[in-house]
Design a protein around this motif. Structure first.
Motif, PDB file in Angstrom:
ATOM      1  N   ASN A 259       0.858  -1.184   0.000  1.00  0.00           N
ATOM      2  CA  ASN A 259       0.000   0.000   0.000  1.00  0.00           C
ATOM      3  C   ASN A 259       0.896   1.237   0.000  1.00  0.00           C
ATOM      4  OD1 ASN A 259      -1.704   2.181   0.632  1.00  0.00           O
ATOM      5  ND2 ASN A 259      -3.098   0.896   1.805  1.00  0.00           N
ATOM      6  N   PRO A 260       1.299   1.713  -1.183  1.00  0.00           N
ATOM      7  CA  PRO A 260       2.230   2.849  -1.251  1.00  0.00           C
ATOM      8  C   PRO A 260       1.731   4.097  -0.537  1.00  0.00           C
ATOM      9  CG  PRO A 260       2.065   1.768  -3.384  1.00  0.00           C
ATOM     10  CD  PRO A 260       0.994   1.173  -2.517  1.00  0.00           C
ATOM     11  N   ASN A 261       0.433   4.386  -0.612  1.00  0.00           N
ATOM     12  CA  ASN A 261      -0.089   5.593   0.034  1.00  0.00           C
ATOM     13  C   ASN A 261       0.082   5.541   1.550  1.00  0.00           C
ATOM     14  OD1 ASN A 261      -0.855   6.666  -2.393  1.00  0.00           O
ATOM     15  ND2 ASN A 261      -3.040   6.303  -2.143  1.00  0.00           N
ATOM     16  N   ALA A 262      -0.316   4.434   2.146  1.00  0.00           N
ATOM     17  CA  ALA A 262      -0.191   4.310   3.595  1.00  0.00           C
ATOM     18  C   ALA A 262       1.272   4.336   4.007  1.00  0.00           C
ATOM     19  CB  ALA A 262      -0.863   3.019   4.072  1.00  0.00           C
ATOM     20  N   GLY A 263       2.116   3.631   3.271  1.00  0.00           N
ATOM     21  CA  GLY A 263       3.529   3.596   3.613  1.00  0.00           C
ATOM     22  C   GLY A 263       4.185   4.957   3.541  1.00  0.00           C
ATOM     23  N   ALA A 264       3.905   5.699   2.470  1.00  0.00           N
ATOM     24  CA  ALA A 264       4.514   7.021   2.297  1.00  0.00           C
ATOM     25  C   ALA A 264       4.023   7.997   3.352  1.00  0.00           C
ATOM     26  CB  ALA A 264       4.211   7.549   0.896  1.00  0.00           C
ATOM     27  N   ASN A 265       2.739   7.951   3.683  1.00  0.00           N
ATOM     28  CA  ASN A 265       2.199   8.849   4.704  1.00  0.00           C
ATOM     29  C   ASN A 265       2.794   8.544   6.072  1.00  0.00           C
ATOM     30  OD1 ASN A 265      -0.008  10.872   3.918  1.00  0.00           O
ATOM     31  ND2 ASN A 265      -0.597   9.067   2.734  1.00  0.00           N
ATOM     32  N   LEU A 266       2.913   7.274   6.418  1.00  0.00           N
ATOM     33  CA  LEU A 266       3.480   6.916   7.714  1.00  0.00           C
ATOM     34  C   LEU A 266       4.929   7.373   7.818  1.00  0.00           C
ATOM     35  CD1 LEU A 266       1.964   3.367   8.272  1.00  0.00           C
ATOM     36  CD2 LEU A 266       1.417   5.461   9.533  1.00  0.00           C
ATOM     37  N   ARG A 267       5.681   7.246   6.755  1.00  0.00           N
ATOM     38  CA  ARG A 267       7.079   7.688   6.787  1.00  0.00           C
ATOM     39  C   ARG A 267       7.165   9.205   6.932  1.00  0.00           C
ATOM     40  NH1 ARG A 267      10.010   4.564   1.914  1.00  0.00           N
ATOM     41  NH2 ARG A 267      11.750   5.884   2.599  1.00  0.00           N
ATOM     42  N   MET A 268       6.211   9.923   6.333  1.00  0.00           N
ATOM     43  CA  MET A 268       6.188  11.371   6.494  1.00  0.00           C
ATOM     44  C   MET A 268       5.796  11.748   7.926  1.00  0.00           C
ATOM     45  SD  MET A 268       4.234  14.252   4.191  1.00  0.00           S
ATOM     46  CE  MET A 268       2.573  13.725   4.642  1.00  0.00           C
ATOM     47  N   PHE A 269       4.826  11.031   8.498  1.00  0.00           N
ATOM     48  CA  PHE A 269       4.429  11.306   9.882  1.00  0.00           C
ATOM     49  C   PHE A 269       5.581  11.061  10.838  1.00  0.00           C
ATOM     50  CE2 PHE A 269      -0.220  10.042   8.792  1.00  0.00           C
ATOM     51  CZ  PHE A 269      -0.382  11.233   8.122  1.00  0.00           C
ATOM     52  N   ALA A 270       6.404  10.049  10.544  1.00  0.00           N
ATOM     53  CA  ALA A 270       7.548   9.758  11.401  1.00  0.00           C
ATOM     54  C   ALA A 270       8.506  10.935  11.448  1.00  0.00           C
ATOM     55  CB  ALA A 270       8.265   8.498  10.903  1.00  0.00           C
ATOM     56  N   VAL A 271       8.733  11.553  10.292  1.00  0.00           N
ATOM     57  CA  VAL A 271       9.602  12.737  10.243  1.00  0.00           C
ATOM     58  C   VAL A 271       9.039  13.845  11.114  1.00  0.00           C
ATOM     59  CG1 VAL A 271      10.469  14.581   8.749  1.00  0.00           C
ATOM     60  CG2 VAL A 271      10.502  12.210   7.955  1.00  0.00           C
ATOM     61  N   MET A 272       7.732  14.051  11.020  1.00  0.00           N
ATOM     62  CA  MET A 272       7.104  15.138  11.760  1.00  0.00           C
ATOM     63  C   MET A 272       7.067  14.861  13.254  1.00  0.00           C
ATOM     64  SD  MET A 272       4.033  16.057   9.093  1.00  0.00           S
ATOM     65  CE  MET A 272       4.428  16.637   7.428  1.00  0.00           C
ATOM     66  N   GLY A 273       7.258  13.603  13.633  1.00  0.00           N
ATOM     67  CA  GLY A 273       7.312  13.281  15.046  1.00  0.00           C
ATOM     68  C   GLY A 273       8.699  13.402  15.640  1.00  0.00           C
TER      69      GLY A 273
END
Length: 296
Positions: A259-273
């Motif tokens: 699921n590229p969308n979920a994976g990419a969003n989670l990786r972006m959220f990790a940066v913001m955390g």
């Protein structure tokens, strides 16, 4: 809602194409540019989704930027263009590669062929520094690269999180528990669509083409956002849990191939955390008011 002025009463700045006009930000941009004297041509997939913003559109063009043939003629006679098109869905389709990257590249190509002089594009705060952290950030930065390599004058707007995205915290608070990623003291200053639309309006009206990295007037830690969400939801008991950013990143990498969308969003959220995501504080809208507001 105020009745829009008659076109004859407006300053004629030229024709601007607004791509993403039915989205959260796009509706505010349509209004801001119309009020500033632009003739607004809105690109939509479904004209019925424009809602009240339809009153501020001089032309409505129905097309799908993921399908280049469907946007033939979109930029004919246009002087300027704007795009905030993107997907933040965790669903598998359409993918961020199709929307955030290819659709926007199709728009840039079409605008360039039509002789458009100015293109304003919305990317991500610090996207030029963080593009390797998430393929979603990389996708939007590839559009930035394309604009900078072409003949159009470009302005890149780099906002922090939008108020409509932050409603997820209010939704969690209503269910009784807010989940935070990484260090709960990392800071963000999310921005309301109307405030960002004013920045975009000013970008079109000015000869200054510098990138703008902007956020709302309130700089808040993740813990502050959670507290405001509970207050807005009327919850006296605050239950907050945290997930290490490394865990979120690992999950994003693991599910990305499926699921590229979920994976990419989670990786972006990790940066913001892991680090502050704070832009130049502007505007008059406050997140606390958004969390206490009822309705969509």
């Amino acid at each position: 809602m105020n009745t829009p002025p008659h076109p004859a009463d407006r300053t004629n700045r030229g024709t601007v194409v607004v791509c993403g006009a039915t989205g959260y930000l796009g509706g505010h941009v349509v209004r801001a540019l119309y009020d500033d004297g632009w003739r607004v041509r809105a690109l939509v997939r479904d004209a019925g989704r424009l809602g009240d913003a339809a009153d501020y559109c001089d032309d409505v063009f129905v097309g799908r930027p993921t399908e280049p043939d469907s946007i033939d003629g979109l930029f004919d006679g246009a002087d300027a263009a704007f795009s905030s098109i993107g997907t933040r869905s965790f669903g598998r389709r359409p993918s961020f590669r199709d929307v955030d990257e290819r659709a926007n590249l199709n728009l840039v190509d079409a605008a360039e062929r039509a002789g458009v002089g100015r293109f304003v594009f919305v990317s991500i705060l610090r996207g030029d520094e963080l593009r390797a952290a998430s393929p979603l950030i990389e996708a939007r930065e590839r559009v930035v690269d394309r604009l900078r390599a072409g003949p159009m004058t470009e302005t890149i707007i780099r906002p922090t999180g939008f108020f409509n995205d932050m409603r997820a915290f209010r939704d969690m608070a209503e269910r009784g528990r807010v989940w935070l990623i990484g260090d709960h003291q990392t800071r963000i200053n999310p921005i309301h669509g109307a405030d960002l639309a004013e920045v975009i309006r000013d970008a079109f009206a000015s000869d200054d083409t510098s990138d703008r990295s902007v956020g709302g007037p309130d700089v808040l830690s993740q813990a502050d956002v959670a507290r405001l969400a509970f207050e807005g939801a009327g919850r006296r008991t605050e239950k907050v849990s945290t997930v290490p950013s490394g865990v979120v990143r690992a999950i994003g990498r693991l599910i990305g191939p499926v699921n590229p969308n979920a994976g990419a969003n989670l990786r972006m959220f990790a940066v913001m955390g892991e680090q502050d995501m704070v832009g130049e504080p502007i505007g008059t809208h406050h997140l606390a008011d958004e969390f206490t507001r009822t309705g969509p």
